[in-house]
Design an enzyme around this catalytic site. Structure first.
Site, PDB file in Angstrom:
ATOM      1  N   LYS A 198       0.848  -1.196   0.000  1.00  0.00           N
ATOM      2  CA  LYS A 198       0.000   0.000   0.000  1.00  0.00           C
ATOM      3  C   LYS A 198       0.882   1.244   0.000  1.00  0.00           C
ATOM      4  O   LYS A 198       1.481   1.602   1.000  1.00  0.00           O
ATOM      5  CB  LYS A 198      -0.928   0.069   1.214  1.00  0.00           C
ATOM      6  CG  LYS A 198      -1.953   1.192   1.014  1.00  0.00           C
ATOM      7  CD  LYS A 198      -2.496   1.818   2.274  1.00  0.00           C
ATOM      8  CE  LYS A 198      -1.682   2.924   2.851  1.00  0.00           C
ATOM      9  NZ  LYS A 198      -1.634   4.180   2.068  1.00  0.00           N
ATOM     10  N   GLY A 251       7.072   4.793   8.196  1.00  0.00           N
ATOM     11  CA  GLY A 251       6.215   5.969   8.353  1.00  0.00           C
ATOM     12  C   GLY A 251       6.444   6.605   9.702  1.00  0.00           C
ATOM     13  O   GLY A 251       7.516   6.464  10.300  1.00  0.00           O
ATOM     14  N   GLU A 254       3.831   7.717  15.288  1.00  0.00           N
ATOM     15  CA  GLU A 254       2.422   7.690  15.705  1.00  0.00           C
ATOM     16  C   GLU A 254       1.662   6.552  15.009  1.00  0.00           C
ATOM     17  O   GLU A 254       0.982   5.744  15.652  1.00  0.00           O
ATOM     18  CB  GLU A 254       1.830   9.046  15.332  1.00  0.00           C
ATOM     19  CG  GLU A 254       0.437   9.296  15.784  1.00  0.00           C
ATOM     20  CD  GLU A 254      -0.135  10.549  15.087  1.00  0.00           C
ATOM     21  OE1 GLU A 254       0.635  11.336  14.484  1.00  0.00           O
ATOM     22  OE2 GLU A 254      -1.354  10.707  15.147  1.00  0.00           O
ATOM     23  N   GLU A 273      10.065   1.115  10.483  1.00  0.00           N
ATOM     24  CA  GLU A 273      11.065   2.168  10.242  1.00  0.00           C
ATOM     25  C   GLU A 273      10.342   3.482  10.459  1.00  0.00           C
ATOM     26  O   GLU A 273       9.502   3.867   9.644  1.00  0.00           O
ATOM     27  CB  GLU A 273      11.585   2.098   8.799  1.00  0.00           C
ATOM     28  CG  GLU A 273      12.344   0.839   8.454  1.00  0.00           C
ATOM     29  CD  GLU A 273      13.708   0.762   9.094  1.00  0.00           C
ATOM     30  OE1 GLU A 273      14.147   1.756   9.696  1.00  0.00           O
ATOM     31  OE2 GLU A 273      14.324  -0.306   9.009  1.00  0.00           O
ATOM     32  N   CYS A 307      13.793  10.698   6.805  1.00  0.00           N
ATOM     33  CA  CYS A 307      13.785  10.186   8.176  1.00  0.00           C
ATOM     34  C   CYS A 307      15.164  10.286   8.835  1.00  0.00           C
ATOM     35  O   CYS A 307      15.276  10.448  10.033  1.00  0.00           O
ATOM     36  CB  CYS A 307      13.307   8.749   8.181  1.00  0.00           C
ATOM     37  SG  CYS A 307      14.268   7.711   7.079  1.00  0.00           S
ATOM     38  N   GLU A 404       9.892  15.675  15.625  1.00  0.00           N
ATOM     39  CA  GLU A 404      10.236  15.511  14.215  1.00  0.00           C
ATOM     40  C   GLU A 404       9.381  16.457  13.381  1.00  0.00           C
ATOM     41  O   GLU A 404       8.154  16.421  13.451  1.00  0.00           O
ATOM     42  CB  GLU A 404       9.995  14.074  13.759  1.00  0.00           C
ATOM     43  CG  GLU A 404      10.392  13.886  12.307  1.00  0.00           C
ATOM     44  CD  GLU A 404      10.105  12.499  11.766  1.00  0.00           C
ATOM     45  OE1 GLU A 404       8.956  12.035  11.872  1.00  0.00           O
ATOM     46  OE2 GLU A 404      11.038  11.890  11.222  1.00  0.00           O
TER      47      GLU A 404
HETATM   48  P1  NAP Z   1       2.511   8.217   8.010  1.00  0.00           P
HETATM   49  O1  NAP Z   1       1.482   9.243   8.076  1.00  0.00           O
HETATM   50  O2  NAP Z   1       2.852   7.421   9.213  1.00  0.00           O
HETATM   51  O3  NAP Z   1       2.088   7.232   6.820  1.00  0.00           O
HETATM   52  C1  NAP Z   1       2.863   6.138   6.396  1.00  0.00           C
HETATM   53  C2  NAP Z   1       1.966   5.137   5.717  1.00  0.00           C
HETATM   54  O4  NAP Z   1       1.043   4.588   6.664  1.00  0.00           O
HETATM   55  C3  NAP Z   1       1.099   5.738   4.607  1.00  0.00           C
HETATM   56  O5  NAP Z   1       0.967   4.791   3.581  1.00  0.00           O
HETATM   57  C4  NAP Z   1      -0.204   5.960   5.333  1.00  0.00           C
HETATM   58  O6  NAP Z   1      -1.324   6.071   4.499  1.00  0.00           O
HETATM   59  C5  NAP Z   1      -0.278   4.728   6.195  1.00  0.00           C
HETATM   60  N1  NAP Z   1      -1.192   4.832   7.328  1.00  0.00           N
HETATM   61  C6  NAP Z   1      -1.672   5.944   7.932  1.00  0.00           C
HETATM   62  N2  NAP Z   1      -2.508   5.609   8.947  1.00  0.00           N
HETATM   63  C7  NAP Z   1      -2.565   4.260   8.986  1.00  0.00           C
HETATM   64  C8  NAP Z   1      -3.228   3.310   9.804  1.00  0.00           C
HETATM   65  N3  NAP Z   1      -4.023   3.686  10.814  1.00  0.00           N
HETATM   66  N4  NAP Z   1      -3.026   1.996   9.562  1.00  0.00           N
HETATM   67  C9  NAP Z   1      -2.225   1.593   8.562  1.00  0.00           C
HETATM   68  N5  NAP Z   1      -1.566   2.434   7.753  1.00  0.00           N
HETATM   69  C10 NAP Z   1      -1.721   3.755   7.956  1.00  0.00           C
HETATM   70  O7  NAP Z   1       3.887   8.818   7.499  1.00  0.00           O
HETATM   71  P2  NAP Z   1       4.076   9.824   6.314  1.00  0.00           P
HETATM   72  O8  NAP Z   1       3.492  11.120   6.700  1.00  0.00           O
HETATM   73  O9  NAP Z   1       3.614   9.195   5.048  1.00  0.00           O
HETATM   74  O10 NAP Z   1       5.673   9.878   6.230  1.00  0.00           O
HETATM   75  C11 NAP Z   1       6.447  10.625   7.116  1.00  0.00           C
HETATM   76  C12 NAP Z   1       6.964   9.790   8.261  1.00  0.00           C
HETATM   77  O11 NAP Z   1       7.641   8.642   7.794  1.00  0.00           O
HETATM   78  C13 NAP Z   1       7.974  10.529   9.109  1.00  0.00           C
HETATM   79  O12 NAP Z   1       7.712  10.321  10.469  1.00  0.00           O
HETATM   80  C14 NAP Z   1       9.290   9.870   8.737  1.00  0.00           C
HETATM   81  O13 NAP Z   1      10.295   9.963   9.705  1.00  0.00           O
HETATM   82  C15 NAP Z   1       8.880   8.492   8.484  1.00  0.00           C
HETATM   83  N6  NAP Z   1       9.871   7.812   7.625  1.00  0.00           N
HETATM   84  C16 NAP Z   1      10.698   6.887   8.193  1.00  0.00           C
HETATM   85  C17 NAP Z   1      11.653   6.243   7.423  1.00  0.00           C
HETATM   86  C18 NAP Z   1      12.574   5.221   8.021  1.00  0.00           C
HETATM   87  O14 NAP Z   1      13.109   4.434   7.268  1.00  0.00           O
HETATM   88  N7  NAP Z   1      12.790   5.167   9.315  1.00  0.00           N
HETATM   89  C19 NAP Z   1      11.757   6.549   6.064  1.00  0.00           C
HETATM   90  C20 NAP Z   1      10.917   7.515   5.531  1.00  0.00           C
HETATM   91  C21 NAP Z   1       9.961   8.128   6.324  1.00  0.00           C
HETATM   92  P3  NAP Z   1      -1.755   7.561   4.002  1.00  0.00           P
HETATM   93  O15 NAP Z   1      -0.820   7.871   2.910  1.00  0.00           O
HETATM   94  O16 NAP Z   1      -3.151   7.431   3.535  1.00  0.00           O
HETATM   95  O17 NAP Z   1      -1.624   8.493   5.174  1.00  0.00           O
END
Ligand code: NAP
Ligand code: MG
Length: 502
Positions: A198, A251, A254, A273, A307, A404
């Protein structure tokens, strides 16, 4: 200043791709979503609608999981490891063959500069797949030299087999969409798993292109399924699904916690991650000709939507003013503009919402007493551009230094202690532990400090050194488990011990 928006018409290939009827990729076919719902895909540099794509709901996730389960038990499980290697390698070749289109779609959808997209899709897209293609033939178990239940030595044999963990749900963010997809697919396919992917709702395009490439590469139907959709519906359904064996999630922290809760129903395996707030620690003997560009890139690469971004700069007080001034100058020189323009060093943020979030943090920095060195503004006009921003004299009581931001905001504070433990204690404050860097010419200080930083990976005299072979992941609330390298593969395997009594 407003971002120059030259007339950057998409290529014929990109226009054709965007003009398609974008469906879900399930069981090797492009199928309509049950609900017939679509979402719009926006170019963050122009705010123009690029296209609309179908989004899947719970029923579509059910269908995709069933297809993945069927494929897991079918032809896929009968392929030799050599055949899996060749298929993953073929997928890498297809990605290379479509590099121009993949990079352009990534830039239009996500906003990052074209040069970065091209480079990273090769180095972390196709080369990452090839790295894991090689692992498929190197998955081995052990023989265990014990004699259980009192049998005499030589009268039994125990060995382990490493089996694919099963059906994997991969949920990924929007900041490097194609790479995030490949980071899950490479080790999953090498291990013999099947996948339901997804992508993030803001950036589904290159994931959809991957569906085409899987077909072209001859990956059997159902091994890779791609369901764009919303996190709260499609993502949540996948995380909670009773027939999914593992969730590989990248992601926010949270949402990572929600994934753990959702996974509890069938105790599926989870790797996470998550977010970061990584320190960059600069000692007074450091080579500033490396520090300044390195720190500026470490903070502002991908507009800080990274990230691993180094977002907390710790500089020894003897060189603090000089470093802050020079990093500020370097940051101010980055040219903001649409990723498709060759003159852009930094692109837009992903969305209006993200721009407002970042501006909210910048406002909180101003009011909390931090000193604004450069940036601090969004660009007027179209596109979600925010200038690279540096705050000096921050401390860990400030929201901007603790949380963050996931945008182009760097916080700098000085240290005076020669005690490395004290410096590390400050650098290790907060809930994250993803990455970090140490800048010094003193090898003892470098290695001792690297050991003291509580993070999954630390770089010395550079920031965020990554390679498919280097384990990557977070401590504390930055994640569970590691991706990349051997450990990244093991996260998709389970062990079976077998004992035979002669
Ligand atoms: P996010 O809001 O946590 O979303 C990540 C993914 O999870 C998206 O596909 C999102 O769908 C989905 N999602 C949201 N709510 C969900 C739920 N209740 N159940 C299952 N899936 C759900 O993160 P983001 O805003 O896309 O990305 C930014 C974050 O990613 C930052 O915190 C960053 O640090 C982190 N990140 C970490 C790494 C690493 O390798 N450590 C790499 C890159 C990014 P939607 O698109 O519909 O919201
Ligand atoms: Mg999101």
């Amino acid at each position: 200043m407003s971002a120059a928006v030259p007339n950057l018409t998409p290529s014929q290939d990109a226009r054709e791709f965007l003009g398609r009827d974008h469906r879900l990729f399930i069981g090797g076919e492009w199928v309509a979503a049950g609900s017939r719902e679509t979402i719009e895909v926006i170019d963050p540099a122009t705010e123009a609608q690029l296209t609309r794509v179908a989004i899947g709901g719970k029923d579509d996730i059910d269908r995709a999981v069933a297809a993945a389960r069927k494929a897991l038990k079918g032809e896929w499980s009968r392929l030799t490891s050599h055949e899996r290697t060749k298929l993953i390698w073929k997928l890498a070749d297809e990605l290379d063959a479509h590099l121009a289109l993949a990079s352009e779609l990534e830039v239009l959808d996500n906003g990052q500069p074209l040069m970065i997209a091209r480079y990273s899709i090769q180095a972390f897209g196709s080369e990452f797949l090839r790295y894991y293609a090689g692992w498929a033939t190197k998955i081995t178990g052990d023989t265990i030299p014990v004699s259980p239940q009192g049998v005499r030595n030589g009268e039994s044999l125990t060995y382990t087999r490493r089996e694919p963990i099963g059906v994997v749900g991969a949920i990924i963010p929007w900041n490097a969409p194609l790479l995030m997809a490949v980071l899950k697919l490479g080790p999953a396919l090498a291990a013999g798993c099947t996948v339901v992917l997804k992508p993030a709702e803001q950036t589904p395009l290159t994931a959809l292109l991957l569906g085409d490439l899987c077909r072209k590469a001859g990956i059997p139907a159902g091994v890779v399924n791609i369901v764009p959709g919303l996190g709260e519906t499609a993502g949540a359904a996948l995380a909670a699904h009773p027939d999914v064996d593992k969730i590989a999630f990248t992601g926010s922290t949270e949402v990572g916690k929600k994934i753990i809760a959702a996974a509890a129903g069938n105790l599926k395996r989870v790797t996470l991650e998550l977010g970061g707030k990584s320190p960059m620690v600069v000692f007074p003997d450091a080579d500033l000709s490396r520090v300044i560009p390195g720190v500026a890139r470490g903070a502002f690469f991908l507009q800080g939507q990274n990230c691993m971004a180094g977002t907390r700069l710790f500089v020894h007080r003897d060189i603090f003013d000089r470093v802050v001034e020079q990093v500020g100058e370097a940051a101010s020189k980055f040219r903001l503009g649409p990723g498709m323009s060759p003159d852009s060093d930094l692109g837009p943020l992903i969305s209006a919402e993200q721009r407002e979030r970042v501006m909210g943090y910048i406002d909180s920095g101003r009011t909390s007493g931090a000193e604004l060195v450069c940036g601090g503004e969004a660009l007027p006009g179209r596109g979600f551009f925010v200038k690279p921003t540096l705050f000096a004299n921050t401390n860990m009581d400030m929201k901007i230094a603790r949380e963050e931001i996931f945008g182009p905001v760097l916080c700098a504070q000085s240290f005076r202690d020669s005690e490395l433990e004290a410096v590390a204690a400050e650098a290790n404050k907060g809930i994250y532990g993803l990455s970090g860097s140490v800048w010094t010419r003193d090898i003892s200080v470098a290695h001792r400090m690297a050991a003291l930083i509580d993070a999954g990976q630390v770089s010395i005299n550079c920031h965020a050194a990554v390679d498919p072979g280097i384990p990557f992941g977070g401590n504390k609330q930055s994640g569970w488990g590691r991706e990349f390298g051997r450990e990244g593969l093991e996260a998709y395997l389970k062990t079976k011990a077998t004992t035979v009594m002669y």
